[in-house]
Design a protein around this motif. Structure first.
Motif, PDB file in Angstrom:
ATOM      1  N   GLN A  27       8.502  14.792 -10.774  1.00  0.00           N
ATOM      2  CA  GLN A  27       7.287  13.994 -10.713  1.00  0.00           C
ATOM      3  C   GLN A  27       7.379  12.780 -11.633  1.00  0.00           C
ATOM      4  O   GLN A  27       6.389  12.344 -12.204  1.00  0.00           O
ATOM      5  CB  GLN A  27       6.073  14.869 -11.065  1.00  0.00           C
ATOM      6  CG  GLN A  27       5.902  16.048 -10.113  1.00  0.00           C
ATOM      7  CD  GLN A  27       4.623  16.804 -10.357  1.00  0.00           C
ATOM      8  OE1 GLN A  27       3.538  16.279 -10.163  1.00  0.00           O
ATOM      9  NE2 GLN A  27       4.737  18.039 -10.790  1.00  0.00           N
ATOM     10  N   MET A  43       4.431  13.138 -14.465  1.00  0.00           N
ATOM     11  CA  MET A  43       3.301  14.063 -14.348  1.00  0.00           C
ATOM     12  C   MET A  43       3.741  15.481 -14.678  1.00  0.00           C
ATOM     13  O   MET A  43       4.888  15.861 -14.420  1.00  0.00           O
ATOM     14  CB  MET A  43       2.755  14.040 -12.913  1.00  0.00           C
ATOM     15  CG  MET A  43       1.848  12.869 -12.624  1.00  0.00           C
ATOM     16  SD  MET A  43       0.222  13.046 -13.441  1.00  0.00           S
ATOM     17  CE  MET A  43      -0.499  14.389 -12.492  1.00  0.00           C
ATOM     18  N   ILE A  90       0.628  13.810 -19.206  1.00  0.00           N
ATOM     19  CA  ILE A  90       1.226  12.693 -18.486  1.00  0.00           C
ATOM     20  C   ILE A  90       2.014  11.894 -19.526  1.00  0.00           C
ATOM     21  O   ILE A  90       1.461  11.483 -20.542  1.00  0.00           O
ATOM     22  CB  ILE A  90       0.149  11.796 -17.849  1.00  0.00           C
ATOM     23  CG1 ILE A  90      -0.665  12.582 -16.811  1.00  0.00           C
ATOM     24  CG2 ILE A  90       0.775  10.561 -17.214  1.00  0.00           C
ATOM     25  CD1 ILE A  90      -1.931  11.863 -16.354  1.00  0.00           C
ATOM     26  N   VAL A 112      -2.262   3.086 -15.619  1.00  0.00           N
ATOM     27  CA  VAL A 112      -2.080   4.529 -15.462  1.00  0.00           C
ATOM     28  C   VAL A 112      -3.438   5.211 -15.278  1.00  0.00           C
ATOM     29  O   VAL A 112      -3.574   6.128 -14.450  1.00  0.00           O
ATOM     30  CB  VAL A 112      -1.328   5.115 -16.670  1.00  0.00           C
ATOM     31  CG1 VAL A 112      -1.301   6.646 -16.625  1.00  0.00           C
ATOM     32  CG2 VAL A 112       0.100   4.570 -16.718  1.00  0.00           C
ATOM     33  N   ASP A 115      -4.587   5.172 -11.693  1.00  0.00           N
ATOM     34  CA  ASP A 115      -3.800   5.897 -10.692  1.00  0.00           C
ATOM     35  C   ASP A 115      -3.643   7.387 -10.964  1.00  0.00           C
ATOM     36  O   ASP A 115      -3.214   8.128 -10.077  1.00  0.00           O
ATOM     37  CB  ASP A 115      -2.404   5.275 -10.580  1.00  0.00           C
ATOM     38  CG  ASP A 115      -2.447   3.829 -10.085  1.00  0.00           C
ATOM     39  OD1 ASP A 115      -3.393   3.485  -9.358  1.00  0.00           O
ATOM     40  OD2 ASP A 115      -1.544   3.046 -10.448  1.00  0.00           O
ATOM     41  N   TYR A 116      -3.951   7.817 -12.180  1.00  0.00           N
ATOM     42  CA  TYR A 116      -3.698   9.214 -12.559  1.00  0.00           C
ATOM     43  C   TYR A 116      -4.947   9.828 -13.200  1.00  0.00           C
ATOM     44  O   TYR A 116      -5.809   9.099 -13.728  1.00  0.00           O
ATOM     45  CB  TYR A 116      -2.523   9.285 -13.530  1.00  0.00           C
ATOM     46  CG  TYR A 116      -1.201   8.914 -12.905  1.00  0.00           C
ATOM     47  CD1 TYR A 116      -0.372   9.885 -12.346  1.00  0.00           C
ATOM     48  CD2 TYR A 116      -0.772   7.580 -12.862  1.00  0.00           C
ATOM     49  CE1 TYR A 116       0.853   9.541 -11.767  1.00  0.00           C
ATOM     50  CE2 TYR A 116       0.451   7.234 -12.278  1.00  0.00           C
ATOM     51  CZ  TYR A 116       1.251   8.220 -11.729  1.00  0.00           C
ATOM     52  OH  TYR A 116       2.444   7.880 -11.154  1.00  0.00           O
TER      53      TYR A 116
END
Length: 234
Positions: A27, A43, A90, A112, A115-116
């Motif tokens: 990931q 991830m 992360i 980030v 998106d996460y």
């Protein structure tokens, strides 16, 4: 028959090592940016739906600078993961071609966060050498966003010292460091304590530690346990 068994054993061992490395980086995603820092994002292996995950930002030293992102995996947090460390966070690892700019690091974090599933209360930064300086500068300029920081074999900008009293810090340096003397870490630590003698800042001088040997800290548990203990909401 004996040779066949040996060859099979070697093949299975190689396959196992490959599988472990692939799993560790399954990931891991590279973001090559035209402006600002390019960066890696890794991830955790399993994240439940709607779960918010802490972030560890790793800042490399001068030897990994440039425009080849693969270099950033040579030591530090990503290297530790490659060798089997499993972190429930992360991991964000940008690359700079020059010194670290706290504003550009925050630009990466902003991307980030879009998106996460980032837990904004648990954002940590760590680094070594030039990345140690960068760590202190990011935490010093953006103390409201950093929950804790670990700076290894670096130093810091003295004008950020009073801001750094707002962030739990663990500063570590080898006593035998010839590239960046331990006095650099002592300087910023003393400046922080001058601003607030009760500041949550710890300075650890590692007996006999060299500029390279302290990289082993990223492969242990202590620096991660320290960071994960802290949250902006606590």
């Amino acid at each position: 028959m004996g040779n066949k068994k040996i060859k099979r054993s070697i093949f299975l061992t190689a396959l196992l090592v490959f599988s472990m490395c692939y799993s560790s980086f399954a990931q891991l995603k590279a973001y090559n940016e035209k402006s600002g820092y390019s960066y890696w994002v890794r991830m955790p292996k399993e994240v439940a739906k709607k779960e918010k995950v802490p972030v560890i930002i790793f800042l490399h030293g001068r030897s990994l600078s440039g425009h080849d992102l693969s270099r950033v995996k040579r030591y530090g947090v990503l290297r530790a993961i490659e060798r089997g460390k499993d972190l429930d966070a992360i991991v964000v690892a940008p690359q700079t071609a020059n010194d670290w700019d706290p504003d550009k690091v925050m630009e990466v974090l902003d991307k980030v966060e879009k998106d996460y599933p980032v837990d904004k209360e648990r954002i940590y930064v760590c680094g070594m050498s030039m990345g140690g300086y960068g760590t202190m500068d990011v935490a010093g300029k953006y103390p409201n966003r950093i929950a804790a920081a670990v700076a290894i074999c670096g130093g810091g900008t003295l004008s950020y010292a009073c801001n750094l009293t707002q962030v739990p810090l663990w500063i570590q340096h080898g006593s035998a460091d010839r590239a960046v003397p331990a006095s650099e870490s002592k300087k910023i630590y003393n400046a922080i304590k001058k601003c607030d003698k009760n500041a949550d800042a710890t300075l650890t001088i590692i007996p006999g530690g060299t500029h390279g040997s302290v990289e082993r800290l990223f492969h242990g548990e202590k620096i991660y346990d320290f960071m994960f203990r802290h949250s902006k909401g606590s």
